[in-house]
Structures are given as structure tokens and as C-alpha cells.
Design a protein around this motif. Structure first.
Motif, PDB file in Angstrom:
ATOM      1  N   GLY A 139       0.837  -1.419  -0.050  1.00 27.86           N
ATOM      2  CA  GLY A 139      -0.115   0.022  -0.513  1.00 27.86           C
ATOM      3  C   GLY A 139       1.153   1.548   0.015  1.00 27.86           C
ATOM      4  N   GLY A 140       1.835   1.159   0.064  1.00 24.14           N
ATOM      5  CA  GLY A 140       3.021   2.247  -0.475  1.00 24.14           C
ATOM      6  C   GLY A 140       3.225   2.827   1.357  1.00 24.14           C
ATOM      7  N   TYR A 141       2.743   2.537   2.605  1.00 31.49           N
ATOM      8  CA  TYR A 141       2.893   2.822   3.766  1.00 31.49           C
ATOM      9  C   TYR A 141       4.634   1.741   4.400  1.00 31.49           C
ATOM     10  CZ  TYR A 141       1.459   5.110   8.242  1.00 31.49           C
ATOM     11  OH  TYR A 141       1.155   5.782   9.324  1.00 31.49           O
ATOM     12  N   GLU A 142       5.226   2.659   3.386  1.00 24.76           N
ATOM     13  CA  GLU A 142       6.686   1.738   3.929  1.00 24.76           C
ATOM     14  C   GLU A 142       7.706   2.204   4.422  1.00 24.76           C
ATOM     15  OE1 GLU A 142       6.717  -1.345   4.017  1.00 24.76           O
ATOM     16  OE2 GLU A 142       5.285  -1.919   2.554  1.00 24.76           O
ATOM     17  N   THR A 143       9.018   1.721   5.713  1.00 17.85           N
ATOM     18  CA  THR A 143       9.626   3.193   6.335  1.00 17.85           C
ATOM     19  C   THR A 143      10.700   2.268   5.185  1.00 17.85           C
ATOM     20  OG1 THR A 143      10.661   1.125   7.343  1.00 17.85           O
ATOM     21  CG2 THR A 143       8.549   2.370   8.946  1.00 17.85           C
ATOM     22  N   VAL A 144      11.683   3.714   5.544  1.00 16.53           N
ATOM     23  CA  VAL A 144      12.662   3.610   4.309  1.00 16.53           C
ATOM     24  C   VAL A 144      13.735   2.544   4.641  1.00 16.53           C
ATOM     25  CG1 VAL A 144      14.809   3.959   3.795  1.00 16.53           C
ATOM     26  CG2 VAL A 144      12.871   6.021   3.531  1.00 16.53           C
ATOM     27  N   ALA A 145      13.741   2.386   6.194  1.00 15.37           N
ATOM     28  CA  ALA A 145      14.832   0.388   6.635  1.00 15.37           C
ATOM     29  C   ALA A 145      13.780  -0.109   6.043  1.00 15.37           C
ATOM     30  CB  ALA A 145      14.576   0.824   8.339  1.00 15.37           C
ATOM     31  N   ALA A 146      12.433  -0.612   5.932  1.00 12.72           N
ATOM     32  CA  ALA A 146      12.047  -2.023   5.655  1.00 12.72           C
ATOM     33  C   ALA A 146      12.387  -2.151   3.554  1.00 12.72           C
ATOM     34  CB  ALA A 146      10.166  -1.613   5.527  1.00 12.72           C
ATOM     35  N   VAL A 147      12.432  -1.196   3.614  1.00 10.93           N
ATOM     36  CA  VAL A 147      12.785  -1.416   1.719  1.00 10.93           C
ATOM     37  C   VAL A 147      14.004  -1.710   1.693  1.00 10.93           C
ATOM     38  CG1 VAL A 147      13.056   0.098  -0.191  1.00 10.93           C
ATOM     39  CG2 VAL A 147      11.292   0.591   0.725  1.00 10.93           C
ATOM     40  N   LYS A 148      14.620  -1.069   2.262  1.00 14.00           N
ATOM     41  CA  LYS A 148      16.157  -0.725   2.392  1.00 14.00           C
ATOM     42  C   LYS A 148      17.058  -2.680   3.047  1.00 14.00           C
ATOM     43  CE  LYS A 148      18.323   3.381   3.072  1.00 14.00           C
ATOM     44  NZ  LYS A 148      18.790   4.452   4.027  1.00 14.00           N
ATOM     45  N   ALA A 149      15.933  -2.916   4.086  1.00 16.79           N
ATOM     46  CA  ALA A 149      16.369  -4.739   4.479  1.00 16.79           C
ATOM     47  C   ALA A 149      15.802  -5.768   3.604  1.00 16.79           C
ATOM     48  CB  ALA A 149      14.730  -5.028   5.440  1.00 16.79           C
ATOM     49  N   LEU A 150      14.943  -5.358   2.254  1.00 14.32           N
ATOM     50  CA  LEU A 150      14.203  -5.930   0.698  1.00 14.32           C
ATOM     51  C   LEU A 150      15.637  -6.108   0.278  1.00 14.32           C
ATOM     52  CD1 LEU A 150      10.734  -5.671   1.369  1.00 14.32           C
ATOM     53  CD2 LEU A 150      11.598  -7.586   1.623  1.00 14.32           C
ATOM     54  N   THR A 151      16.620  -5.901   0.115  1.00 12.41           N
ATOM     55  CA  THR A 151      17.389  -5.577  -0.299  1.00 12.41           C
ATOM     56  C   THR A 151      18.180  -6.654  -1.322  1.00 12.41           C
ATOM     57  OG1 THR A 151      18.664  -2.803  -0.104  1.00 12.41           O
ATOM     58  CG2 THR A 151      20.067  -4.523  -1.573  1.00 12.41           C
ATOM     59  N   GLY A 152      18.203  -6.442  -1.753  1.00 15.01           N
ATOM     60  CA  GLY A 152      17.922  -8.048  -2.586  1.00 15.01           C
ATOM     61  C   GLY A 152      17.434  -9.448  -3.361  1.00 15.01           C
ATOM     62  N   ASP A 177       0.453  10.651   8.209  1.00 18.20           N
ATOM     63  CA  ASP A 177       1.790  11.267   7.786  1.00 18.20           C
ATOM     64  C   ASP A 177       2.236  10.428   6.466  1.00 18.20           C
ATOM     65  OD1 ASP A 177       1.047   8.764   9.357  1.00 18.20           O
ATOM     66  OD2 ASP A 177       3.439   8.419  10.109  1.00 18.20           O
ATOM     67  N   TYR A 178       1.145   9.501   6.169  1.00 15.31           N
ATOM     68  CA  TYR A 178       1.134   8.944   4.560  1.00 15.31           C
ATOM     69  C   TYR A 178       1.989   9.453   3.609  1.00 15.31           C
ATOM     70  CZ  TYR A 178       0.206   5.787   0.534  1.00 15.31           C
ATOM     71  OH  TYR A 178       0.084   5.149  -0.189  1.00 15.31           O
ATOM     72  N   PRO A 179       1.591  10.456   3.347  1.00 13.16           N
ATOM     73  CA  PRO A 179       2.015  11.107   2.252  1.00 13.16           C
ATOM     74  C   PRO A 179       3.478  11.095   1.813  1.00 13.16           C
ATOM     75  CG  PRO A 179       0.581  12.458   2.694  1.00 13.16           C
ATOM     76  CD  PRO A 179       0.300  11.189   3.739  1.00 13.16           C
ATOM     77  N   ALA A 180       3.883  11.742   2.936  1.00 12.10           N
ATOM     78  CA  ALA A 180       5.432  11.881   3.612  1.00 12.10           C
ATOM     79  C   ALA A 180       5.906  10.777   3.140  1.00 12.10           C
ATOM     80  CB  ALA A 180       6.024  12.890   4.479  1.00 12.10           C
ATOM     81  N   VAL A 181       5.655   9.604   4.356  1.00 12.12           N
ATOM     82  CA  VAL A 181       6.453   8.504   4.312  1.00 12.12           C
ATOM     83  C   VAL A 181       5.736   7.501   3.105  1.00 12.12           C
ATOM     84  CG1 VAL A 181       5.543   5.669   5.309  1.00 12.12           C
ATOM     85  CG2 VAL A 181       5.308   8.627   6.571  1.00 12.12           C
ATOM     86  N   ALA A 182       5.681   7.464   2.179  1.00 13.13           N
ATOM     87  CA  ALA A 182       4.967   7.164   0.832  1.00 13.13           C
ATOM     88  C   ALA A 182       6.025   7.719  -0.100  1.00 13.13           C
ATOM     89  CB  ALA A 182       3.566   7.205   0.409  1.00 13.13           C
ATOM     90  N   GLU A 183       6.349   9.001  -0.134  1.00 11.35           N
ATOM     91  CA  GLU A 183       7.049   9.741  -0.755  1.00 11.35           C
ATOM     92  C   GLU A 183       8.789   8.949  -1.128  1.00 11.35           C
ATOM     93  OE1 GLU A 183       8.661  13.990  -3.202  1.00 11.35           O
ATOM     94  OE2 GLU A 183       6.918  14.069  -1.215  1.00 11.35           O
ATOM     95  N   ALA A 184       8.899   9.289   0.445  1.00 14.21           N
ATOM     96  CA  ALA A 184      10.297   8.372   0.950  1.00 14.21           C
ATOM     97  C   ALA A 184      10.827   7.015   0.651  1.00 14.21           C
ATOM     98  CB  ALA A 184      10.243   9.240   2.816  1.00 14.21           C
ATOM     99  N   ALA A 185       9.256   6.209   0.833  1.00 14.42           N
ATOM    100  CA  ALA A 185       9.758   5.503   0.706  1.00 14.42           C
ATOM    101  C   ALA A 185       9.384   5.032  -1.019  1.00 14.42           C
ATOM    102  CB  ALA A 185       8.221   4.346   1.086  1.00 14.42           C
ATOM    103  N   LEU A 186       8.637   5.378  -2.084  1.00 12.10           N
ATOM    104  CA  LEU A 186       9.218   5.163  -3.104  1.00 12.10           C
ATOM    105  C   LEU A 186      10.263   5.676  -4.148  1.00 12.10           C
ATOM    106  CD1 LEU A 186       8.038   4.526  -6.165  1.00 12.10           C
ATOM    107  CD2 LEU A 186       6.588   6.903  -6.240  1.00 12.10           C
TER     108      LEU A 186
END
Length: 304
Positions: A139-152, A177-186
Motif C-alpha cells: 500500500g506504499g506505507y513503508e519505512t525506508v528501513a523496511a525497503v532497504k531490508a529487502l535489498t536483494g 503521515d502517509y504522503p511523506a512516508v510514501a514519498e520517501a519509501a518510493l
């Protein structure tokens, strides 16, 4: 990576002791819960092919969700707890079975609450021969840390960008906080994954698909979302695949929050026109009134 004692896997950062079995905001505890695992034919064509494609996307629907939108079409699993507890080893077997069944990819739907288990299952499955691209359907509501944890681990991000207005995000998803969170995650997804890469049949092997579901009465917010996406693409210099969706149906508690109807043709036309004006055309624009039952499969534990 283990289940946390003080969970911050998602932006809610609710602090639940998941490792000890406490339930988080997302509805997940220490169990790995899955509601369906089967070939799915109704994703974007570059993922699942044409509707008559016999292969499709190997889709695994996980129970629970950090967003819990009032209009969720998957509300039985996102908010009502439908699902079955399985082991990490069983999840790895499911990935391999979907590959044997002809899936074009493995499509993980709303999986972040199980991030540690999903990574372990992918490790096990890859050691046993899993070679398909991994799609992370979020849904796009992800932390940058979670996205990074899925590298590879993740090859293709299939992410929503739901709102640009914090007040609207608060009203419909209790997430101002969805707009700011989603933009950073994307931004992190784009930097991590890069430009779209297709195979010789036109199926996506790597890249980012960004979905936006147009909501009734929210044309101005859709325009703002599209402006954010166009700016982000220009800023990063990394193209993505836009996917505009018209399939909104007033599921669950939508009517209680002012979304008691489908969008009109006029509303959706305005959203499409804005996407064209901004150059967001190298992707998909769903036909108006194309909502179909197949978009919401039965959560009957098939394949689990």
C-alpha cells in the motif's frame, strides 16, 4: 533478522512485543498468517499477462495490514483476521509450488508485518531452486528501513501512492503521515531497483510500478498525487510504470467515511487528462467501470 520485541517494522511503530506473541496495530502477532496462495490473472499485464493467460502471477496474500483503510477490498484478511498460521518452511514450499505451477513471478501482497519470516522463506526457496522475480505488493506505507531490508530480495515493487493530502489520509486510513512516508519509501524503491527491465515477452523482471486508485470526490487529491509522482521521476531520473485505477467500489466501511459511490466517468477523465499532461503515460490506465469480482479473489485458504 528476527521478529521484534518492540515492533517498528512499519511506520506505525506501535512497539508491540511481537516475538512474545503480542498483537501489533497491523493485527499480526508471532504467527505467520497467509490467506491465499494461487495463480492470479488480474494484475498489470506486465506481471500476470492477458486475462486468458494460463500462467499468471504467483500471488500470496498475507493476513493483517498496517494501513487498514476504511474502503479496503481485501478487508476480510487485512482487518478481520482471515488466514491460516503456517511455518516459514511451508511458505518456502508455497513459493516453489507456484513456480512449478507456471507462475511468472512470486507476488507478495501486504507482507511487511512478516518481513523477518518472508526473508527467511525466500532464502530457503532460493536455495532449493526459486528463480522467479519477486514482486512486493504494498500500500506504499513503508519505512525506508523496511525497503532497504529487502535489498536483494525484491525485484519489482508494486506500490500504491494513495494520497497527497494528510487530512484525507487521516480520514480514510488514520495515517496523516502517509504522503511523506510514501514519498520517501518510493524514492528508496526507485534508487534501489532502477529503471524497468522487461524480458523478451514483455514481462517485467525488475523495476517499480506505482498504482493510484482514483477515489470519488477526490480529483484534486489525485491531481496532487500525480504531480508528486511526476516530480519524483524527474528528480531521481529513474522511470517507473504508472498505473491509474478506476475500480474503486465502496467496500467495507467506505460509505461511513463519505465514499458511498463509485467515481464518475467525468471524474476519472480529469485524472487521466492530468496524467497525460504530466507525461505519466508509459504505463496503464484502467478502463472506467472495470471493477470485476476477479480483482478480489475468495480468501478461502486456497494453496495454503
Amino acid at each position: 533478522m528476527s521478529l521484534p520485541h518492540h515492533c517498528r517494522l512499519c511506520p506505525r511503530a506501535c512497539g508491540a512485543d511481537r516475538a512474545a506473541g503480542q498483537t501489533g496495530y497491523c493485527g499480526a502477532d508471532d504467527r505467520l498468517m497467509v490467506a491465499r496462495a494461487a495463480l492470479h490473472h488480474w494484475e498489470e499485464p506486465c506481471l500476470s499477462g492477458a486475462p486468458d493467460d494460463t500462467r499468471g502471477s504467483g500471488t500470496v496474500f498475507f493476513s493483517g495490514c498496517a494501513l487498514r483503510c476504511c474502503y479496503c477490498q481485501n478487508y476480510p484478511i487485512s482487518q478481520e483476521g482471515v488466514g491460516k498460521a503456517i511455518t516459514v518452511e511451508r511458505l518456502a514450499e508455497i513459493f516453489l509450488r507456484l513456480q512449478r505451477d507456471g507462475a511468472r513471478n512470486i507476488n507478495l501482497v501486504t507482507a511487511t508485518q512478516y518481513l523477518p519470516q518472508v526473508r527467511r522463506a525466500l532464502d530457503l526457496a532460493r536455495a532449493d531452486g526459486l528463480v522467479l522475480p519477486i514482486v512486493y505488493n504494498t500500500g506504499g506505507y513503508e519505512t525506508v528501513a523496511a525497503v532497504k531490508a529487502l535489498t536483494g530480495y525484491v525485484d519489482i515493487w508494486l506500490t500504491d501512492f494513495k494520497y497527497a493530502d494528510p487530512a484525507l489520509a487521516d480520514r480514510l486510513s488514520a495515517a496523516p503521515d502517509y504522503p511523506a512516508v510514501a514519498e520517501a519509501a518510493l524514492r528508496q524503491m526507485l534508487l534501489q531497483t532502477g529503471a524497468p527491465v522487461y524480458d523478451k515477452e514483455g514481462f517485467l523482471q525488475r523495476g517499480v510500478i506505482v498504482r493510484h486508485l482514483a477515489l470519488p470526490g477526490c480529483v484534486q487529491d489525485s491531481r496532487a498525487v500525480l504531480a508528486t509522482l511526476a516530480h519524483l521521476q524527474q528528480e531521481t531520473g529513474i522511470p517507473f510504470v504508472p498505473s491509474l485505477m478506476s475500480q474503486f467500489t465502496p467496500f467495507y466501511k467506505a460509505a461511513e467515511h463519505g465514499l458511498g459511490r463509485r467515481i464518475t466517468t467525468y471524474e476519472y477523465r480529469q485524472v487521466i487528462d492530468e496524467a497525460i499532461r504530466l507525461g505519466l503515460t508509459d504505463g496503464y490506465m484502467q478502463e472506467k467501470s472495470s471493477a470485476r469480482e476477479e480483482y478480489t479473489p475468495p480468501f478461502d485458504l486456497e494453496g495454503v
